[in-house]
Scaffold this motif. Structure first.
Motif, PDB file in Angstrom:
ATOM      1  N   CYS A 194       0.907   4.379  -9.800  1.00  0.00           N
ATOM      2  CA  CYS A 194       1.492   3.695 -10.948  1.00  0.00           C
ATOM      3  C   CYS A 194       2.731   2.913 -10.524  1.00  0.00           C
ATOM      4  O   CYS A 194       3.662   3.474  -9.968  1.00  0.00           O
TER       5      CYS A 194
ATOM      6  N   SER B 220       4.440   0.849 -12.765  1.00  0.00           N
ATOM      7  CA  SER B 220       5.143   0.341 -13.938  1.00  0.00           C
ATOM      8  C   SER B 220       6.587   0.839 -13.975  1.00  0.00           C
ATOM      9  O   SER B 220       6.958   1.782 -13.286  1.00  0.00           O
TER      10      SER B 220
ATOM     11  N   PRO C 273       8.690   2.644 -15.979  1.00  0.00           N
ATOM     12  CA  PRO C 273       9.191   4.014 -16.166  1.00  0.00           C
ATOM     13  C   PRO C 273       9.066   4.872 -14.908  1.00  0.00           C
ATOM     14  O   PRO C 273       9.987   5.636 -14.587  1.00  0.00           O
ATOM     15  N   CYS C 274       7.961   4.748 -14.179  1.00  0.00           N
ATOM     16  CA  CYS C 274       7.827   5.498 -12.932  1.00  0.00           C
ATOM     17  C   CYS C 274       8.750   4.927 -11.868  1.00  0.00           C
ATOM     18  O   CYS C 274       9.344   5.651 -11.079  1.00  0.00           O
TER      19      CYS C 274
ATOM     20  N   CYS D 119       0.801   1.391 -15.818  1.00  0.00           N
ATOM     21  CA  CYS D 119       1.102   2.692 -16.400  1.00  0.00           C
ATOM     22  C   CYS D 119      -0.138   3.524 -16.733  1.00  0.00           C
ATOM     23  O   CYS D 119      -1.092   3.046 -17.316  1.00  0.00           O
ATOM     24  N   LEU D 120      -0.095   4.801 -16.345  1.00  0.00           N
ATOM     25  CA  LEU D 120      -1.218   5.704 -16.584  1.00  0.00           C
ATOM     26  C   LEU D 120      -1.010   6.536 -17.842  1.00  0.00           C
ATOM     27  O   LEU D 120      -1.844   7.347 -18.200  1.00  0.00           O
ATOM     28  N   GLY D 121       0.119   6.356 -18.497  1.00  0.00           N
ATOM     29  CA  GLY D 121       0.369   7.093 -19.729  1.00  0.00           C
ATOM     30  C   GLY D 121       0.858   8.508 -19.514  1.00  0.00           C
ATOM     31  O   GLY D 121       0.748   9.353 -20.388  1.00  0.00           O
ATOM     32  N   ILE D 122       1.391   8.808 -18.330  1.00  0.00           N
ATOM     33  CA  ILE D 122       1.971  10.133 -18.110  1.00  0.00           C
ATOM     34  C   ILE D 122       3.385   9.964 -17.573  1.00  0.00           C
ATOM     35  O   ILE D 122       3.869  10.740 -16.751  1.00  0.00           O
ATOM     36  N   CYS D 123       4.050   8.935 -18.097  1.00  0.00           N
ATOM     37  CA  CYS D 123       5.348   8.513 -17.571  1.00  0.00           C
ATOM     38  C   CYS D 123       6.396   9.612 -17.639  1.00  0.00           C
ATOM     39  O   CYS D 123       7.346   9.603 -16.880  1.00  0.00           O
TER      40      CYS D 123
ATOM     41  N   GLY E  76       4.980   3.143 -20.441  1.00  0.00           N
ATOM     42  CA  GLY E  76       5.961   4.022 -21.059  1.00  0.00           C
ATOM     43  C   GLY E  76       5.508   4.596 -22.376  1.00  0.00           C
ATOM     44  O   GLY E  76       6.234   5.331 -23.015  1.00  0.00           O
TER      45      GLY E  76
HETATM   46  S1  FES Z   1       4.913   4.316 -15.961  1.00  0.00           S
HETATM   47 FE1  FES Z   1       3.851   5.499 -14.541  1.00  0.00          FE
HETATM   48  S2  FES Z   1       2.559   6.613 -15.802  1.00  0.00           S
HETATM   49 FE2  FES Z   1       3.580   5.364 -17.215  1.00  0.00          FE
END
Ligand code: FES
Ligand SMILES: Cc1cc2nc3c(=O)[nH]c(=O)nc-3n(C[C@H](O)[C@H](O)[C@H](O)COP(=O)(O)O)c2cc1C
Lengths: 160, 123, 545
Positions: A86, A88, A90-91, A127-131, C202
């Motif tokens: 991921c 994105s 947030p990660c 994003c995988l939705g487990i941020c 997010g």
């Molecule tokens: S940003 Fe990595 S899982 Fe959402």
């Protein structure tokens, strides 16, 4: 085009038939069918698209245009295990960058590449939705969260 | 369960469920609930679940029901495990590694004493 | 930082300072430490509350009470009454008509519930999602029974309308109005689609509902189907949510077994069925017309609108598309009534909002709170403060297409209206909270990279614009940016907004715009001084092309 030997050709045919059997050949099932075949074979070989073209009575180019659109489908062969990292925000903000570097260092391949022994393919994903448990990545169907750079080696060692 | 056609049918299913719950509580049954949302699994809930099942199998324990629930939104604390002993109120544990899970099984489920160091409050 | 149970803000605008607010602040400090409350109650400054007659002013959260005008002598009383005894010191409360619009909204926030208010996530993490009986035990399918047995479709439309519920998929469109459009469209076939593509970085609130409480979505979709006259529904779940798909499929088969889906539900003559449709990894499929294309087995490229899906949707039939969180509100609204729903949140944005809290804070996760709380409250109370006592620098809201909010805007209430006014997007409810170690150029680069990868490629401004913007930002991050680059970014941002075909391209420029308007100096430091103030960027001096 890659010429497949007879064995593989049989396998591809079977995967296509299994998927059609399971979902039926209606337009709204095309994507589920592609996902199914991709899951079975690791990617969507040209032969599979050709067979689907006949079944769906659509030009192969149309089927290819769908297959190439979606991130979870691949039209080229991949390694035995596919890692999706991921990338994105947030990660990234909670340390994703360092973990990604650790992956590259351990695997010795760049994003988008497959290792020489055909074991690993390294891809990035959104994003995988487990941020909330980031940094995160998936190996095949397994999800790993809260990954620290030092854990990368141990996680990868679980795969043959 | 038969099909639901009226509001009474719905009520009946509810009452059955409530009864079942009461009976379980009175018989002193132990419930171990593991948070198995994707967040929890990514943080290691499967490993915790496996450790719990192993303890039950190795020690041949009975009267323990292991169930799962979704994610409650306390992702920071995942994996989350909850324990209910009979009619006592629920105890929630956070950051349950397999080692912690084994400890919970030994000290709380078997011994009746919550493992205070890993108890979290739900706020 | 520890979790605060209350938060005291003292106004710090020049006028308040002139009238002695610094003394008020220090008196609070003394009083709190005397009572030993300094760890439980956070004290800080409120930067800008507009001009009004109640200055200097003190705001206390989570009750959101505004006191003013206040003198240092009032402080011990407030501390004793409000913070120690938990009673509101009503004699000191500021009269609403004396407050500026910028702060008066707070008084409209109803209820003083400090705790989370769960409607959407009422059952997630509480019930066993694979056991329908557990759902029924928690009031499940009551609303569907009520609707089918005692209400006609028009009653349902009126109730949803009256609740004031707005779409939680990003745009905030009034749900009742959308249902009415579909209900009015004449056709022998209509569809209800639940948008569970949730790919906004997010954001994972929908996943919590799908994984933790799947039956609530089935119930809501059936109610929607009855209201608009549809007998078939699709849940489009993103491909990465394997567990959510599995749970949803199981829930559907359980509902079918009980006769809660299928023919003649509750003996009412109403038929409804639901299919789960998996996505395959494309962010754009969250856009409703792209989603419909994808269900039809095509590339997920958005259609030109109008016509809208409400008249020409799936297979060209009238189609209702709603987000998971929007739908999850429906059963509670039906069960408890529209006026109950209206009593929560702000008058213009009733109800709750689910936020995901991420980034450099002590407690990441998910909260469901009333509309209208502020970022400062979220960080101090729900996120348990910044990690390692670091300083809050910015928050990025609503995923990639959301806004970057600098620390100075942290007292803006988070509801649709106020955010619109402040030019900020509430979006999907992700709150990425960043501390001072975050480099704005690096963050903006990561955000733009998302759009570069996820652009469907159908229209040029979006496909080329995002690619070029990423390249420029990379160059700035490598220390080879020029001042011309900043101008170019500004024009790309404008073209993206004006010329893109769909919402993806139109909002893709937001991070760039916000970066340049709130953090221009930091970007200029990269260009003119060739330094990255936070030390994140590589600044290698090599151009990337
Ligand atoms: S940003 Fe990595 S899982 Fe959402
Ligand atoms: C690029 C883009 C991505 C979107 N992604 C989502 C999504 O993941 N989930 C969602 O519910 N809505 C998404 N939307 C909004 C939908 O188009 C649509 O407005 C929404 O599903 C309507 O539901 P609501 O009225 O309940 O909010 C997206 C819109 C755009 C432009």
């Amino acid at each position: 085009m890659i010429v497949l030997d007879a064995d593989i050709s049989v396998k591809v045919h079977k995967a296509v038939q299994d998927a059609i059997q399971k979902y039926g050949a209606s337009d709204d099932e095309l994507i589920p069918i592609l996902i199914h075949i991709n899951h079975d074979l690791g990617y969507l070989p040209s032969q599979a698209l050709e067979e689907l073209s006949v079944i769906f009575k659509k030009p192969k180019s149309k089927i290819f245009s769908v297959a190439s659109f979606y991130g979870m489908l691949s039209t080229t062969p991949v390694g035995r295990h596919v890692i999706r990292f991921c990338e994105s925000a947030p990660c990234h903000v909670v340390g994703g960058r360092v973990v990604f570097q650790a992956l590259i260092d351990v695997l010795k391949i760049n994003p988008g590449e497959t290792s020489k022994d055909g074991k690993w393919t390294l891809l990035t994903t959104s994003c995988l939705g487990i941020c909330a448990v980031g940094p995160a990545f998936i190996v095949d169907d397994d999800i790993y969260g809260n990954v620290a750079p030092a854990q990368v080696q141990t996680i990868l060692a679980r795969y043959e | 369960m038969s099909t639901v056609k009226t509001l009474e049918d719905l009520k009946r299913i509810r009452e059955e469920a409530i009864e079942k719950r009461k009976a379980k509580a009175i018989s002193g049954e132990v419930q171990v609930i593991v948070g198995m949302g994707t967040c929890g699994i990514a943080a290691g809930a499967r490993d915790a679940m496996k450790a719990i099942l192993d303890v039950i199998e190795i020690n041949n324990l009975s009267g323990i029901i292991v169930t799962q629930t979704g994610c409650i939104g306390l992702c920071e604390k995942e994996p989350i495990v909850q324990v209910v002993l009979g009619e006592q109120s629920k105890v929630t544990y956070g950051k349950v590694t397999p080692e912690v899970a084994i400890k919970i099984m030994k000290e709380h489920v078997d011994g009746g004493k919550p493992v205070q160091s890993h108890v979290i409050t739900l706020t | 930082m520890k979790t605060a149970r209350s938060m005291v803000l003292v106004s710090a605008d020049p006028e308040s300072i002139r009238r002695g607010s610094e003394k008020i602040y220090s008196t609070f400090q003394e009083e709190l430490s005397q009572l030993g409350l300094q760890d439980e109650i956070s004290l800080s400054w409120l930067s800008d509350s507009g001009r009004h007659n109640a200055l200097p002013m003190v705001v206390i959260y989570p009750e959101a009470v505004i006191y003013g005008p206040i003198t240092p002598e009032d402080v011990p009383y407030i501390v004793e009454e409000h913070l120690n005894k938990g009673r509101i010191a009503s004699s000191l409360v500021a009269p609403i008509h004396e407050l500026s619009g910028r702060i008066a909204w707070l008084s409209s926030r109803k209820g003083t519930l400090p705790a989370e208010k769960r409607i959407v996530l009422e059952r997630a993490g509480i019930i066993n999602p694979e056991d329908v009986q557990d759902y029924i035990l928690h009031n499940g399918y009551k609303a569907l029974g009520k609707v089918l047995i005692t209400m006609n479709p028009l009653d349902v439309l009126n109730e949803v309308d009256a609740s004031g519920l707005k779409g939680r998929g990003g745009a905030g469109f009034p749900t009742g109005q959308k249902w009415r459009f579909v209900s009015k469209a004449t056709s022998n076939k209509k569809y209800v689609i639940c948008n569970a593509d949730e790919s906004e970085p997010g954001t994972f609130k929908d996943r919590l509902v799908l994984e933790g409480d799947p039956h609530s979505i089935i119930e809501a979709m059936a109610i929607a189907g009855y209201a608009v006259g549809a007998d078939e529904g699709y849940i489009y779940i993103r491909g990465e949510y394997a567990l959510a798909q599995e749970r949803m499929r199981l829930a559907i088969s359980q509902a079918q077994e009980l006769g809660l889906l299928g023919d003649n539900i509750f003996n009412s003559g109403f038929n409804f069925n639901i299919h789960v449709h998996s996505g395959a990894g494309a962010y754009i499929c969250g856009e409703e017309t792209a989603l419909i294309e994808s269900i039809e087995g095509k590339r997920g490229e958005p259609r030109s609108r109008p016509p809208y899906p409400t008249t020409n949707g799936l297979w060209k039939k009238p189609t209702l598309v709603n987000n998971v969180e929007t739908l999850a509100n429906i059963p509670a609204i039906i069960r408890k009534g529209a006026s109950w729903y209206r009593s929560i949140g702000t008058p213009k944005s009733p109800g709750t909002k689910v936020y995901t809290i991420l980034g450099n804070v002590n407690a990441t996760g998910l909260i469901e709170v009333q509309m209208g709380i502020t970022l400062r409250e979220v960080i101090t109370i729900y996120a348990h403060g910044m990690k390692g006592n670091s300083t809050f620098k910015l928050a990025q809201t609503g995923g990639s297409s959301g806004s970057i909010i600098p620390a100075s805007l942290q007292d803006t209430p988070m509801d649709f209206e106020s955010f619109n006014k402040a030019g900020v997007a509430l979006g999907s409810g992700a709150l990425l909270i960043c501390n001072e170690d975050t480099c704005i150029v690096d963050l903006c680069k990561v955000l733009v990279n998302f759009f570069k990868n996820e652009s469907c490629g159908k229209c040029n401004p979006c496909r080329i614009g995002n690619d070029r913007a990423y390249q420029i930002l990379s160059n700035i991050a490598e220390g080879v940016g020029t001042m011309q680059d900043m101008k170019d970014l500004e024009s790309i941002e404008m073209y993206l907004y004006q010329m893109s075909n769909c919402g993806l391209g139109q909002t893709a420029g937001t991070p760039i715009k916000d970066t340049l308007s709130h953090f221009r100096a930091e970007v200029e430091a990269h260009i003119k001084l060739k330094i990255c103030p936070t030390g994140v960027c590589r600044m290698s001096g090599h151009k990337v092309n």
